[in-house]
Write a protein that holds these residues in place. Structure first.
Motif, PDB file in Angstrom:
ATOM      1  N   TYR A   1       0.886  -1.170   0.000  1.00 51.41           N
ATOM      2  CA  TYR A   1       0.000   0.000   0.000  1.00 51.41           C
ATOM      3  C   TYR A   1       0.915   1.209   0.000  1.00 51.41           C
ATOM      4  N   ALA A   2       1.794   1.293  -1.032  1.00 50.00           N
ATOM      5  CA  ALA A   2       2.984   2.134  -0.967  1.00 50.00           C
ATOM      6  C   ALA A   2       2.818   3.540  -1.516  1.00 50.00           C
ATOM      7  N   SER A   3       1.657   3.867  -2.086  1.00 47.64           N
ATOM      8  CA  SER A   3       1.423   5.201  -2.620  1.00 47.64           C
ATOM      9  C   SER A   3       0.745   6.067  -1.571  1.00 47.64           C
ATOM     10  N   GLU A   4       1.396   7.153  -1.186  1.00 44.15           N
ATOM     11  CA  GLU A   4       0.786   8.058  -0.208  1.00 44.15           C
ATOM     12  C   GLU A   4      -0.483   8.692  -0.777  1.00 44.15           C
ATOM     13  N   THR A   5      -0.468   9.017  -2.060  1.00 48.55           N
ATOM     14  CA  THR A   5      -1.654   9.616  -2.669  1.00 48.55           C
ATOM     15  C   THR A   5      -2.829   8.652  -2.622  1.00 48.55           C
ATOM     16  N   HIS A   6      -2.605   7.395  -3.001  1.00 51.26           N
ATOM     17  CA  HIS A   6      -3.689   6.413  -2.986  1.00 51.26           C
ATOM     18  C   HIS A   6      -4.192   6.166  -1.563  1.00 51.26           C
ATOM     19  N   ALA A   7      -3.256   5.991  -0.620  1.00 48.40           N
ATOM     20  CA  ALA A   7      -3.661   5.732   0.762  1.00 48.40           C
ATOM     21  C   ALA A   7      -4.446   6.911   1.331  1.00 48.40           C
ATOM     22  N   THR A   8      -4.052   8.124   0.984  1.00 44.88           N
ATOM     23  CA  THR A   8      -4.771   9.307   1.448  1.00 44.88           C
ATOM     24  C   THR A   8      -6.162   9.381   0.837  1.00 44.88           C
ATOM     25  N   ASN A   9      -6.242   9.117  -0.468  1.00 43.60           N
ATOM     26  CA  ASN A   9      -7.548   9.143  -1.129  1.00 43.60           C
ATOM     27  C   ASN A   9      -8.503   8.117  -0.524  1.00 43.60           C
ATOM     28  N   LEU A  10      -8.029   6.883  -0.327  1.00 47.12           N
ATOM     29  CA  LEU A  10      -8.910   5.868   0.225  1.00 47.12           C
ATOM     30  C   LEU A  10      -9.258   6.148   1.684  1.00 47.12           C
ATOM     31  N   GLY A  11      -8.306   6.721   2.427  1.00 42.19           N
ATOM     32  CA  GLY A  11      -8.621   7.104   3.791  1.00 42.19           C
ATOM     33  C   GLY A  11      -9.745   8.122   3.842  1.00 42.19           C
ATOM     34  N   ARG A  12      -9.718   9.082   2.925  1.00 40.75           N
ATOM     35  CA  ARG A  12     -10.783  10.094   2.881  1.00 40.75           C
ATOM     36  C   ARG A  12     -12.125   9.485   2.468  1.00 40.75           C
ATOM     37  N   LEU A  13     -12.075   8.488   1.585  1.00 37.21           N
ATOM     38  CA  LEU A  13     -13.310   7.864   1.134  1.00 37.21           C
ATOM     39  C   LEU A  13     -13.883   6.900   2.172  1.00 37.21           C
ATOM     40  N   PHE A  14     -13.026   6.088   2.793  1.00 39.41           N
ATOM     41  CA  PHE A  14     -13.490   5.063   3.734  1.00 39.41           C
ATOM     42  C   PHE A  14     -13.671   5.597   5.156  1.00 39.41           C
ATOM     43  N   ARG A  15     -12.889   6.641   5.525  1.00 39.14           N
ATOM     44  CA  ARG A  15     -12.948   7.171   6.895  1.00 39.14           C
ATOM     45  C   ARG A  15     -13.047   8.703   6.837  1.00 39.14           C
ATOM     46  N   PRO A  16     -14.143   9.233   6.308  1.00 38.18           N
ATOM     47  CA  PRO A  16     -14.227  10.673   6.063  1.00 38.18           C
ATOM     48  C   PRO A  16     -14.142  11.527   7.320  1.00 38.18           C
ATOM     49  N   ASP A  17     -14.409  10.952   8.485  1.00 41.06           N
ATOM     50  CA  ASP A  17     -14.381  11.728   9.725  1.00 41.06           C
ATOM     51  C   ASP A  17     -13.077  11.540  10.506  1.00 41.06           C
ATOM     52  N   SER A  18     -12.091  10.897   9.888  1.00 46.87           N
ATOM     53  CA  SER A  18     -10.820  10.633  10.569  1.00 46.87           C
ATOM     54  C   SER A  18      -9.660  11.120   9.706  1.00 46.87           C
ATOM     55  N   GLU A  19      -8.462  11.097  10.295  1.00 46.28           N
ATOM     56  CA  GLU A  19      -7.258  11.388   9.508  1.00 46.28           C
ATOM     57  C   GLU A  19      -7.135  10.352   8.392  1.00 46.28           C
ATOM     58  N   PRO A  20      -6.814  10.773   7.165  1.00 44.23           N
ATOM     59  CA  PRO A  20      -6.785   9.807   6.053  1.00 44.23           C
ATOM     60  C   PRO A  20      -5.711   8.737   6.201  1.00 44.23           C
TER      61      PRO A  20
END
Length: 401
Positions: free
Chosen positions: A118-137
């Motif tokens: 899960y080595a892309s910071e951009t991808h991990a940040t995007n999915l964090g925002r989508l899956f956990r919108p109320d938390s840090e990505p």
């Protein structure tokens, strides 16, 4: 540079020479090297030249060759370069040039284990925002270690294999209880896969500076993902049925030697990593992917911005003493860049389905039955040449039963 006629736009020039496994008609599968629109049938050429280990090229997988280790890999590459560059070799090689259009390409190696990172910071940040919108990505551990999970080696399939839509539990928004049925949010993930040749010893971690002693080369990876199954199941133990139904890889394995001119320095890592992940020469590769959805170009993710290097992935994979085996495959995780047209999954490209993209005049979010996805990729060398990684494709079939 070569006596073989190669089209100008070929991904397989004389400096590439990736290895794969092919079947010609009803003959047994064996190993070939791609060049231009052809491949070299290596077994008869090696046998005629009484090359040590020539029988390995008659094998139906690359595993026995991969197990030989880096000195043999280097020697084989030098031999291949001589075959295509030296006109004196023409009479020996030309009878064994086969049009690639005449063969069926196979899974290039038998996959021993499969790990996905899960080595892309951009991808991990995007999915964090989508899956956990109320938390840090990004979760607290993400910049301290290359996050990954163990996949299912038995469902890694060759490019062109039909992908059957998976079924499982998913909990629609607003529902009180989960339901069972076919995935309605079937997705792709553009990834780079690393192929292990030389095994390691159980209980002995592989240090970052030993990466090239163990990894032969790379393949393109499409890690198909059922996002609705994934969203319901992934807490607390992570990906399972939403990922394990199919992972497609390209048929040609491109050696690290062929990619050496595409090496770029690893970007800054903050906070500093722990010593076992640190190194003075950690690198990435300048690789560009293109994603086509039913023939239309929809994204071009760049690899060189990945946060974690492949050497760090291998070091972390083995730091607890886990061994690697010949035929192990570990993948980078989704490759995504900062721009919308650089996103390597459809959940990002359509922002969770809320921002459809137009594909051949039709608004689309996730994959429908009959859709075909094709991923191509190439490394860029210092003098602007391309080293092609080939193509990985898959078409979606309806749910079985």
């Amino acid at each position: 540079m070569t006596w073989i006629d190669i089209p100008d736009n070929s991904p397989f020039g004389p400096d590439n020479l990736p290895l794969g496994v092919f079947r010609l008609g009803d003959e047994e599968p064996r190993i070939g090297a791609a060049i231009g629109d052809h491949l070299i049938d290596l077994a008869p050429v090696a046998s005629a030249q009484m090359l040590d280990g020539s029988q390995l090229f008659a094998q139906p997988t690359l595993n026995a060759f991969l197990a030989l280790g880096r000195p043999a890999w280097r020697a084989t590459r030098e031999w291949l370069l001589e075959l295509v560059r030296n006109t004196a070799e023409r009479d020996a090689v030309e009878p064994h040039l086969i049009p690639r259009s005449a063969v069926t390409l196979q899974l290039p190696f038998e996959v021993a284990d499969y790990v996905d990172f899960y080595a892309s910071e951009t991808h991990a940040t995007n999915l964090g925002r989508l899956f956990r919108p109320d938390s840090e990505p990004l979760l607290p551990n993400w910049k301290h270690l290359p996050v990954g999970y163990h996949g299912r080696a038995g469902t890694v399939v060759a490019s062109g294999t039909e992908i059957v839509r998976p079924s499982g539990q998913r909990k629609p928004p607003g529902a009180d209880v989960p339901a069972y049925g076919p995935s309605a949010r079937l997705d792709i993930e553009v990834e780079l896969g690393f192929v292990v040749g030389t095994p390691s010893t159980l209980g002995r971690p592989v240090p970052v500076d030993a990466f090239e002693e163990h990894v032969y080369g790379v393949v393109l990876v499409n890690d198909w993902s059922a996002r609705d199954l994934q969203a319901w199941e992934y807490v607390p133990l992570g990906p399972f049925l939403g990922k394990s139904f199919a992972t497609s890889i390209s048929p040609w394995v491109v050696s690290l030697e062929a990619l050496k001119d595409s090496v770029v320095p690893l970007g800054p890592q903050d906070p500093p990593v722990l010593p076992y992940l640190a190194g003075s020469e950690l690198v990435n590769h300048d690789i560009t992917f293109e994603v086509r959805w039913n023939g239309q170009l929809v994204s071009s993710p760049p690899y060189k911005g990945m946060y974690w290097s492949p050497a760090q992935m291998l070091a972390h994979l083995s730091v607890n003493g886990a061994s690697v085996r010949t035929g192990d495959l570990f993948a980078s995780g989704t490759v995504s860049g900062p721009e919308k047209d650089q996103r390597g999954s459809f959940i990002e490209l359509t922002w969770g389905g809320r921002e459809p993209v137009v594909v051949n005049g039709e608004q689309r979010t996730f994959l429908q039955d009959g859709d075909e996805v094709s991923i191509t990729g190439w490394a860029t060398t210092s003098d602007g040449r391309r080293i092609g990684l080939g193509e990985v494709t898959g078409r979606i079939a309806p749910t079985a039963g």
